[in-house]
Design a protein around this motif. Sequence first.
Motif, PDB file in Angstrom:
ATOM      1  N   UNK A 260       9.708  48.951  16.586  1.00  0.00           N
ATOM      2  CA  UNK A 260       9.084  49.253  15.292  1.00  0.00           C
ATOM      3  C   UNK A 260       9.422  50.670  14.875  1.00  0.00           C
ATOM      4  N   UNK A 261       9.997  50.848  13.710  1.00  0.00           N
ATOM      5  CA  UNK A 261      10.584  49.856  12.810  1.00  0.00           C
ATOM      6  C   UNK A 261      12.079  49.732  13.061  1.00  0.00           C
ATOM      7  N   UNK A 262      12.709  48.858  12.316  1.00  0.00           N
ATOM      8  CA  UNK A 262      14.168  48.788  12.243  1.00  0.00           C
ATOM      9  C   UNK A 262      14.523  48.675  10.776  1.00  0.00           C
TER      10      UNK A 262
ATOM     11  N   UNK B 266      10.048  56.394  20.950  1.00  0.00           N
ATOM     12  CA  UNK B 266      11.438  56.814  20.897  1.00  0.00           C
ATOM     13  C   UNK B 266      11.987  56.449  19.519  1.00  0.00           C
ATOM     14  N   UNK B 267      12.891  57.261  19.027  1.00  0.00           N
ATOM     15  CA  UNK B 267      13.528  57.050  17.729  1.00  0.00           C
ATOM     16  C   UNK B 267      15.034  57.252  17.864  1.00  0.00           C
ATOM     17  N   UNK B 268      15.784  56.313  17.348  1.00  0.00           N
ATOM     18  CA  UNK B 268      17.236  56.425  17.323  1.00  0.00           C
ATOM     19  C   UNK B 268      17.708  56.194  15.894  1.00  0.00           C
ATOM     20  N   UNK B 269      18.725  56.950  15.497  1.00  0.00           N
ATOM     21  CA  UNK B 269      19.282  56.774  14.161  1.00  0.00           C
ATOM     22  C   UNK B 269      20.792  56.617  14.240  1.00  0.00           C
ATOM     23  N   UNK B 270      21.327  55.844  13.315  1.00  0.00           N
ATOM     24  CA  UNK B 270      22.767  55.712  13.148  1.00  0.00           C
ATOM     25  C   UNK B 270      23.153  56.622  11.989  1.00  0.00           C
ATOM     26  N   UNK B 271      24.123  57.497  12.232  1.00  0.00           N
ATOM     27  CA  UNK B 271      24.575  58.420  11.189  1.00  0.00           C
ATOM     28  C   UNK B 271      26.084  58.308  11.025  1.00  0.00           C
TER      29      UNK B 271
ATOM     30  N   UNK C 181      17.715  53.281  11.218  1.00  0.00           N
ATOM     31  CA  UNK C 181      16.725  53.886  12.101  1.00  0.00           C
ATOM     32  C   UNK C 181      16.002  52.786  12.860  1.00  0.00           C
ATOM     33  N   UNK C 182      15.802  53.000  14.154  1.00  0.00           N
ATOM     34  CA  UNK C 182      15.022  52.092  14.986  1.00  0.00           C
ATOM     35  C   UNK C 182      14.054  52.920  15.815  1.00  0.00           C
TER      36      UNK C 182
END
Length: 191
Positions: A81-83, A52-57, A66-67
């Motif tokens: 992985x990663x932050x 899973x990938x989450x991003x703050x925009x 990005x986490x």
Amino acid sequence: MRIINLSPNNQNHIHQAATLLVAEFRENWPNAWPTYERGLAEVMESFGDGRVNLVAVDENDNLLGWIGGISQYQGHVWELHPLVVKRDYQGLGIGRKLVANLEDYVRSQGGLTLWLGTDDENNLTSLSGVELYPHFLENIANIKNHGRHPYEFYQKCGFAIMGVVPDANGIGKPDILMAKSLRIDNHPKSN
């Protein structure tokens, strides 16, 4: 700021995530993603199964952080992985929000534990550049942050040091292993 899924179809965010890895890890972890190509490969790999990938925009759709998460042990345990958070935005709560959102996602998937490894390649902690044996546990218990090593950030997010892999990145360059229980019933009940 909003947190959204990193889409494999959003080339702009993919480019920004790869660039962010290279730029923000260059100073203290230069071998992690030394080139844009290596950063891009990491981003593309993060779209694999069980990830899973989450991003703050921001309001202009610029990537601030990005986490990622990787399912392990049949989904009971996930690796963070990663932050990475853009340097000018560090200390503003973006990393904590990304971690909290990842925790919520992992819980929703039945995950019980979230773990991570955080390397010390540049003497940022008292565990680096020293012989950890034979007083291994004492060294871990008395860890000190000499620089801006992220282990203290993770502690503030509820992670605990579970162990250390001595010499993981060469002599005197350990990997600090941290974990956090995501079970809601693991907190003591107040009377």
